[in-house]
Write a protein that holds these residues in place. Structure first.
Motif, short mmCIF file in Angstrom:
data_model
loop_
_atom_site.label_atom_id
_atom_site.label_comp_id
_atom_site.label_asym_id
_atom_site.label_seq_id
_atom_site.Cartn_x
_atom_site.Cartn_y
_atom_site.Cartn_z
N THR A 65 0.83 -1.21 0.00
CA THR A 65 0.00 0.00 0.00
C THR A 65 0.86 1.25 0.00
O THR A 65 0.55 2.23 -0.67
CB THR A 65 -0.92 0.05 1.23
OG1 THR A 65 -0.22 -0.47 2.33
CG2 THR A 65 -2.20 -0.71 1.00
N THR A 66 1.96 1.21 0.78
CA THR A 66 2.84 2.38 0.82
C THR A 66 3.39 2.67 -0.55
O THR A 66 3.41 3.82 -1.01
CB THR A 66 4.00 2.13 1.79
OG1 THR A 66 3.48 1.64 3.00
CG2 THR A 66 4.78 3.39 2.04
N GLU A 72 1.39 7.19 -6.55
CA GLU A 72 0.35 8.18 -6.84
C GLU A 72 0.84 9.59 -6.56
O GLU A 72 0.68 10.51 -7.34
CB GLU A 72 -0.91 7.90 -6.02
CG GLU A 72 -1.81 6.87 -6.65
CD GLU A 72 -2.82 6.33 -5.65
OE1 GLU A 72 -3.08 7.01 -4.64
OE2 GLU A 72 -3.32 5.21 -5.90
N ARG A 73 1.47 9.72 -5.38
CA ARG A 73 1.97 11.02 -4.97
C ARG A 73 3.04 11.51 -5.95
O ARG A 73 3.10 12.68 -6.30
CB ARG A 73 2.55 10.90 -3.56
CG ARG A 73 3.10 12.16 -2.98
CD ARG A 73 2.02 13.18 -2.71
NE ARG A 73 2.58 14.40 -2.14
CZ ARG A 73 1.98 15.57 -2.19
NH1 ARG A 73 0.81 15.70 -2.76
NH2 ARG A 73 2.54 16.63 -1.65
N MET A 74 3.89 10.59 -6.40
CA MET A 74 4.96 10.96 -7.31
C MET A 74 4.39 11.45 -8.63
O MET A 74 4.85 12.44 -9.20
CB MET A 74 5.87 9.76 -7.55
CG MET A 74 7.29 10.14 -7.84
SD MET A 74 8.35 8.72 -7.76
CE MET A 74 8.00 7.97 -9.32
N ALA A 75 3.37 10.74 -9.11
CA ALA A 75 2.75 11.14 -10.37
C ALA A 75 2.16 12.54 -10.25
O ALA A 75 2.35 13.38 -11.14
CB ALA A 75 1.64 10.15 -10.73
N GLN A 144 3.34 11.28 2.70
CA GLN A 144 2.76 11.55 1.39
C GLN A 144 1.29 11.93 1.47
O GLN A 144 0.74 12.53 0.56
CB GLN A 144 2.96 10.36 0.45
CG GLN A 144 2.16 9.13 0.78
CD GLN A 144 2.88 8.21 1.75
OE1 GLN A 144 3.81 8.63 2.42
NE2 GLN A 144 2.44 6.96 1.84
N ARG A 145 0.62 11.62 2.60
CA ARG A 145 -0.80 11.93 2.73
C ARG A 145 -1.06 13.26 3.42
O ARG A 145 -2.01 13.96 3.11
CB ARG A 145 -1.51 10.82 3.50
CG ARG A 145 -1.39 9.46 2.86
CD ARG A 145 -2.22 8.45 3.59
NE ARG A 145 -3.64 8.75 3.43
CZ ARG A 145 -4.40 8.18 2.51
NH1 ARG A 145 -3.89 7.29 1.69
NH2 ARG A 145 -5.67 8.49 2.41
N GLY A 146 -0.22 13.60 4.42
CA GLY A 146 -0.45 14.87 5.13
C GLY A 146 0.44 15.01 6.33
O GLY A 146 1.44 14.30 6.46
N VAL A 147 0.06 15.91 7.26
CA VAL A 147 0.91 16.20 8.40
C VAL A 147 1.01 15.01 9.34
O VAL A 147 0.06 14.23 9.48
CB VAL A 147 0.39 17.41 9.22
CG1 VAL A 147 0.55 18.67 8.43
CG2 VAL A 147 -1.02 17.21 9.66
N LEU A 248 -8.72 13.23 9.49
CA LEU A 248 -7.31 13.41 9.11
C LEU A 248 -6.97 12.59 7.86
O LEU A 248 -7.44 11.48 7.70
CB LEU A 248 -6.42 12.98 10.27
CG LEU A 248 -6.58 13.81 11.55
CD1 LEU A 248 -5.85 13.14 12.70
CD2 LEU A 248 -6.05 15.22 11.35
N PHE A 249 -6.16 13.18 6.99
CA PHE A 249 -5.73 12.44 5.80
C PHE A 249 -4.74 11.35 6.17
O PHE A 249 -4.74 10.27 5.62
CB PHE A 249 -5.06 13.40 4.80
CG PHE A 249 -6.03 14.27 4.07
CD1 PHE A 249 -7.22 13.76 3.58
CD2 PHE A 249 -5.74 15.61 3.85
CE1 PHE A 249 -8.11 14.56 2.90
CE2 PHE A 249 -6.63 16.42 3.16
CZ PHE A 249 -7.81 15.89 2.68
N THR A 250 -3.85 11.67 7.10
CA THR A 250 -2.81 10.72 7.47
C THR A 250 -3.42 9.55 8.24
O THR A 250 -4.15 9.77 9.20
CB THR A 250 -1.76 11.41 8.36
OG1 THR A 250 -1.38 12.62 7.74
CG2 THR A 250 -0.57 10.52 8.57
#
Lengths: 269, 164
Positions: A65-66, A72-75, A144-147, A248-250
């Motif tokens: 999953t990571t 996704e974040r990289m794209a 990559q998701r948030g704080v 929270l996103f994280t």
């Protein structure tokens, strides 16, 4: 004299307990996480070492999953990078005198989480980067998701991070499309939610709006994602502030790799 | 030699707590496997040493949970009350040597002893942790669930360990 001695020997266990209890309470009362000794925290050499050893085994569990999230974040970043690059090129073509080769305001240190709790009422993380990797107290931590949190203590090779899931951390945040800032506090109930408080009443909002860091503090740049508004908690008439529940996103139960954000701009104070 | 084996078992409970159970919230409670100490430490030991052992075990858990003093306080309190509590349930001569195991005490006394120990520990631990009665229902749930889960785990551990 003999009487006093007899009193002590007769009640020995009680006094042993009393001494140890007082010692514990003294430790407990050092409430400020920045002032505590590093030796009684999970960032010291021994406990940090144990945690990294355990993480050597358990660290593989969430890799799939990571990896997916990172791709996704990289794209997304690649996309952003390309559009910014083309924009920059346009500016350079129009005006070649402006100096755009300044130092970037923030730099990132990639770190791995070796210990993390979400069940306590005050949660901390431990990262495998420390003083030797130029990590300093007060640096912001995100993934990559948030704080994720703020570095609260640093030993040679490990750093302790005070998590967003800790009432002692109060972050200055705002809605993505608004300027006025509020405070993000964790209420200790669920590791999925935190509360956004002290937002002025005149703020225009909708349920589902994205909450980001405001950038008013020294540590976090503006715009690091925090979460989304899930419901309004209070807006009674005698109160001039709004407070929200924020999803929270994280996902704090699977924080594996994070980046530590280093602010290169000199502090104005 | 037996004392060495005792330390190994207590260390195992501690390691399980630090590595596994601290990261594993179950139904709102936490399994407290380091309290295996309560069952394994010989009762006829010097009581000061028992309290000190409890304190040290608590401090080690504290270091990994970043709660300096919290588990140490709860653990030393539990170990202080251990012998008096055990005497409430049985005659003093019955426990002259060894540990309060399931096989020695029988189910009724064993469960009464272990449950009251766990309850004492959890009440001290979670009350001091929250320091308020603000979230009262949550606190009660946490205490009850932790007591039940820890009881099951410690009971199974004790059965598995002493049946040989």
């Amino acid at each position: 004299m003999l009487l006093i001695l007899r009193f002590f020997t007769k009640n020995g266990p009680f006094f042993t307990w009393l001494v140890l209890a007082v010692f514990s309470i003294v430790l407990l009362c050092q409430t400020n996480p920045y002032h505590r000794s590093v030796w009684f925290g999970s960032a010291n050499v021994v406990s940090g070492g144990v945690c990294s050893a355990v993480d050597g085994v358990t660290g593989y569990f969430n890799l799939r999953t990571t990896n997916m999230e990172l791709m996704e974040r990289m794209a997304q970043l690649e996309e952003e990078n390309l559009s910014l690059r083309s924009e920059l090129q346009q500016w350079l073509d129009n005006d070649s005198t402006s100096d755009l080769r300044k130092e970037l305001p923030y730099s990132f240190i990639v770190a791995h989480v070796v210990n993390n709790t979400i069940t306590q009422s005050e949660n901390y993380l431990v990262l495998n980067r420390g003083e030797a990797d130029s990590v300093k107290v007060g640096m912001a931590v995100a993934n990559q998701r948030g704080v994720v949190g703020l570095v609260s203590k640093v030993s040679k090779h490990y750093a302790q991070v005070i998590s967003v899931l800790n009432p002692k951390l109060q972050l200055s945040v705002c809605l993505q499309h608004e300027q006025s800032a509020g405070t993000l506090i964790w209420d200790g109930e669920s590791p999925m939610y935190a509360r956004l408080e002290d937002l002025p009443r005149n703020v225009v909002y909708e349920v589902g709006d994205t909450v980001v860091t405001s950038g008013y503090g020294v540590s976090f740049p503006r715009g690091v994602p925090v979460g989304r508004i899930s419901e309004l908690i209070s807006s009674s008439n005698n109160n001039n502030f709004l407070s929200f529940r924020v999803e929270l996103f994280t996902h704090f139960d699977r924080v594996n790799d994070v980046y530590i954000i280093q602010n290169n701009q000199p502090c104005p104070f | 030699m037996p004392i060495l084996i005792t330390f190994v078992w207590i260390g195992l409970g501690l390691a399980l707590q630090v590595i596994l159970f601290n990261h594993l919230p179950l139904f709102g409670g936490v399994v407290l496997s380091y309290l295996y100490l309560v069952l394994r430490l010989p009762v006829d030991w010097n009581r000061n040493l028992q309290i000190l052992a409890g304190f040290l075990v608590g401090l080690i858990v504290d270091i990994f949970c970043n709660t300096p003093g919290l588990h140490a306080l709860a653990c030393s309190t539990t170990m202080w009350m251990r012998v008096p509590l055990l005497h409430m349930f049985i005659v003093q001569d019955d426990i002259k040597n060894g540990c309060p195991t399931y096989h020695r005490l029988g189910f009724s006394i064993f469960s009464k002893f272990l449950l009251s120990m766990l309850l004492l520990h959890c009440v001290v631990l979670f009350l001091v942790e929250s320091f308020t009665l603000f979230n009262f229902l949550n606190l009660i749930l946490k205490i009850v669930m932790s007591v039940i889960l820890s009881f099951l785990v410690l009971w199974v551990a004790d059965m598995a360990n002493t049946s040989k």
